[in-house]
Scaffold this active site. Structure first.
Site, PDB file in Angstrom:
ATOM      1  N   HIS A  68       5.119   5.846  11.468  1.00 22.90           N
ATOM      2  CA  HIS A  68       4.577   5.677  10.107  1.00 22.90           C
ATOM      3  C   HIS A  68       3.618   6.859   9.905  1.00 22.90           C
ATOM      4  O   HIS A  68       2.399   6.696   9.871  1.00 22.90           O
ATOM      5  CB  HIS A  68       3.851   4.332  10.026  1.00 22.90           C
ATOM      6  CG  HIS A  68       3.545   3.854   8.641  1.00 22.90           C
ATOM      7  ND1 HIS A  68       3.703   4.637   7.504  1.00 22.90           N
ATOM      8  CD2 HIS A  68       3.055   2.658   8.204  1.00 22.90           C
ATOM      9  CE1 HIS A  68       3.341   3.934   6.443  1.00 22.90           C
ATOM     10  NE2 HIS A  68       2.954   2.737   6.848  1.00 22.90           N
TER      11      HIS A  68
ATOM     12  N   LYS B  77      26.066  -4.282  -1.037  1.00 20.03           N
ATOM     13  CA  LYS B  77      27.532  -4.359  -1.121  1.00 20.03           C
ATOM     14  C   LYS B  77      28.187  -3.629   0.036  1.00 20.03           C
ATOM     15  O   LYS B  77      29.406  -3.479   0.069  1.00 20.03           O
ATOM     16  CB  LYS B  77      28.010  -3.732  -2.432  1.00 20.03           C
ATOM     17  CG  LYS B  77      27.427  -4.329  -3.683  1.00 20.03           C
ATOM     18  CD  LYS B  77      27.913  -3.521  -4.890  1.00 20.03           C
ATOM     19  CE  LYS B  77      26.994  -3.673  -6.083  1.00 20.03           C
ATOM     20  NZ  LYS B  77      27.238  -2.637  -7.096  1.00 20.03           N
TER      21      LYS B  77
ATOM     22  N   ARG C 299       0.798  -1.228   0.000  1.00 17.77           N
ATOM     23  CA  ARG C 299       0.000   0.000   0.000  1.00 17.77           C
ATOM     24  C   ARG C 299       0.822   1.266   0.000  1.00 17.77           C
ATOM     25  O   ARG C 299       0.568   2.187  -0.787  1.00 17.77           O
ATOM     26  CB  ARG C 299      -0.907   0.063   1.250  1.00 17.77           C
ATOM     27  CG  ARG C 299      -2.171  -0.675   1.160  1.00 17.77           C
ATOM     28  CD  ARG C 299      -2.517  -1.213   2.516  1.00 17.77           C
ATOM     29  NE  ARG C 299      -1.538  -2.228   2.852  1.00 17.77           N
ATOM     30  CZ  ARG C 299      -1.632  -3.493   2.444  1.00 17.77           C
ATOM     31  NH1 ARG C 299      -2.666  -3.880   1.778  1.00 17.77           N
ATOM     32  NH2 ARG C 299      -0.677  -4.361   2.721  1.00 17.77           N
ATOM     33  N   THR C 300       1.784   1.339   0.904  1.00 19.37           N
ATOM     34  CA  THR C 300       2.473   2.612   1.083  1.00 19.37           C
ATOM     35  C   THR C 300       3.245   2.967  -0.179  1.00 19.37           C
ATOM     36  O   THR C 300       3.140   4.088  -0.696  1.00 19.37           O
ATOM     37  CB  THR C 300       3.410   2.529   2.299  1.00 19.37           C
ATOM     38  OG1 THR C 300       2.670   2.014   3.409  1.00 19.37           O
ATOM     39  CG2 THR C 300       3.972   3.892   2.648  1.00 19.37           C
TER      40      THR C 300
ATOM     41  N   ARG D 176      11.286   3.744   3.313  1.00 19.36           N
ATOM     42  CA  ARG D 176      10.945   2.813   4.393  1.00 19.36           C
ATOM     43  C   ARG D 176      12.212   2.054   4.742  1.00 19.36           C
ATOM     44  O   ARG D 176      12.932   1.587   3.855  1.00 19.36           O
ATOM     45  CB  ARG D 176       9.848   1.850   3.961  1.00 19.36           C
ATOM     46  CG  ARG D 176       9.596   0.759   4.989  1.00 19.36           C
ATOM     47  CD  ARG D 176       8.397  -0.073   4.657  1.00 19.36           C
ATOM     48  NE  ARG D 176       7.163   0.643   4.903  1.00 19.36           N
ATOM     49  CZ  ARG D 176       5.957   0.086   4.870  1.00 19.36           C
ATOM     50  NH1 ARG D 176       5.836  -1.207   4.614  1.00 19.36           N
ATOM     51  NH2 ARG D 176       4.873   0.793   5.107  1.00 19.36           N
TER      52      ARG D 176
HETATM   53  N1   CP Z   1      -0.167  -0.104   5.950  1.00 13.50           N
HETATM   54  C1   CP Z   1       1.009  -0.368   5.343  1.00 13.50           C
HETATM   55  O1   CP Z   1       2.033   0.240   5.672  1.00 13.50           O
HETATM   56  O2   CP Z   1       0.952  -1.311   4.377  1.00 13.50           O
HETATM   57  P1   CP Z   1       2.185  -1.780   3.495  1.00 13.50           P
HETATM   58  O3   CP Z   1       3.189  -2.442   4.441  1.00 13.50           O
HETATM   59  O4   CP Z   1       1.646  -2.715   2.481  1.00 13.50           O
HETATM   60  O5   CP Z   1       2.810  -0.555   2.896  1.00 13.50           O
END
Ligand code: CP
Length: 311
Positions: free
Chosen positions: A129, A80, A51-52, A101
């Site tokens: 998040h 590496k 999603r993100t 991320r």
């Molecule tokens: N909610 C969320 O962060 O989903 P993903 O890990 O799929 O990005």
């Protein structure tokens, strides 16, 4: 106030949050506007995501920008031994915006300190998040028609769950009451409870997931027990299926109750809940597109006058 990099929800004032949610609303009305033409966003995903990453990339594409990046760090020079600092400095030569991320807590903040390019934290370990929190707040406001004085029940992995940690901070401006439901191994950490105490936020802790609590709730926020955060897999096996929401448990719930989940789910919401009109988790993920468009515009300094003139 304009936010230059979004690394943590606690850098957002109440006014910042409401401005971003209002701008997200204008994107929900019209997500296709060519206001990022000539801009390049780099999506650096050192951890898996559906999603993100895809909603951020869709957000950029729908706004006329372009995306470079990776979704598998094993294909990059970090495998590496390249340091995060070097990766960020190099990518800063190419992109106008970095969305990242990373499994290490504090990685996004560190990145924002070594580059002048805006950084958006798309999740850093068990820490934060913030874009998820803003889309959660948007979803709560859309379904409840307000943010103030709501009862929110959080269920599952409250120890490692960065979305619940961030949501407590995001809701702290709006006088919430929380119920925290978790097994002893996954209780809400002291840091978050201290935050609640410091901000006079009411909370109640439980180990049992009962209909009595569901029936007092406006937002039921389910979470996945995250296998990837456990060092002891036997402990994961003990707690992984401890709470499962079933449709029959919603019979006495409030009309306005909505069920949220940051997703992905594993077993914690039975599939018979999906057809209940109170299930909102798929729409919640859809809202991520509009909220992330608003966040991107925020960190790039594209102001709300331009947003409304492009609507
Ligand atoms: N909610 C969320 O962060 O989903 P993903 O890990 O799929 O990005």
């Amino acid at each position: 106030m304009k936010i230059n990099s979004l690394v943590s929800i606690d850098q957002c004032s109440k006014e910042d949050i409401l401005r971003i949610l209002d701008n997200a609303r204008t994107f929900e009305e019209n997500p296709d506007r060519k206001i990022l033409e000539g801009k390049i966003a780099a999506t650096l995903f050192f951890e898996p995501s559906t999603r993100t990453r895809l909603s951020f990339e869709t957000a950029v594409n729908r706004l006329g920008g372009k995306v470079v990046g990776f979704s598998d760090a094993s294909t990059t020079s970090s495998s590496k031994g390249e340091t995060l600092k070097d990766t960020i400095l190099v990518v800063s030569n190419y992109a106008d915006l970095i969305i990242m991320r990373h499994h290490l807590e504090g990685a996004a903040r560190y990145a924002s300190e070594v580059t002048a390019v805006p950084v958006i934290n798309a999740g850093d370990g068990a820490n934060q998040h913030p874009s998820q929190t803003l889309l959660d707040l948007y979803s709560i406001r859309q379904t409840q028609k307000r943010l103030n004085d709501l009862t929110i029940t959080m269920v599952g992995d409250l120890k490692y769950g960065r979305t619940v940690h961030s949501l407590i901070v995001g809701m702290s401006h709006f006088s919430p009451t929380f119920h925290f439901i978790a097994p002893d191994e996954l209780r809400m950490p002291e840091e978050q409870k201290h935050f609640c105490n410091h901000h006079n936020i009411r909370y109640h802790e439980h180990t049992a997931f009962t209909e009595d609590i569901i029936n007092q709730t406006d937002i039921l926020y389910m979470t996945r027990v995250q296998r990837e955060r456990f060092t002891d897999l036997e402990e994961y096996e003990r707690v992984k299926n401890v709470y499962i929401l079933r449709n029959s448990m919603l019979e006495g719930s409030r009309d306005n109750l909505r069920i949220l989940h940051p997703l992905p789910r594993v077993n914690e919401i039975a599939y018979d809940v999906d057809d209940n009109p109170k299930a909102y988790y798929i729409s919640q993920a859809r809202n991520g597109l509009f909220v992330r468009q608003a966040i991107i515009c925020e960190v790039l300094g594209i102001n709300s006058q331009l947003l409304s003139s492009n609507s």
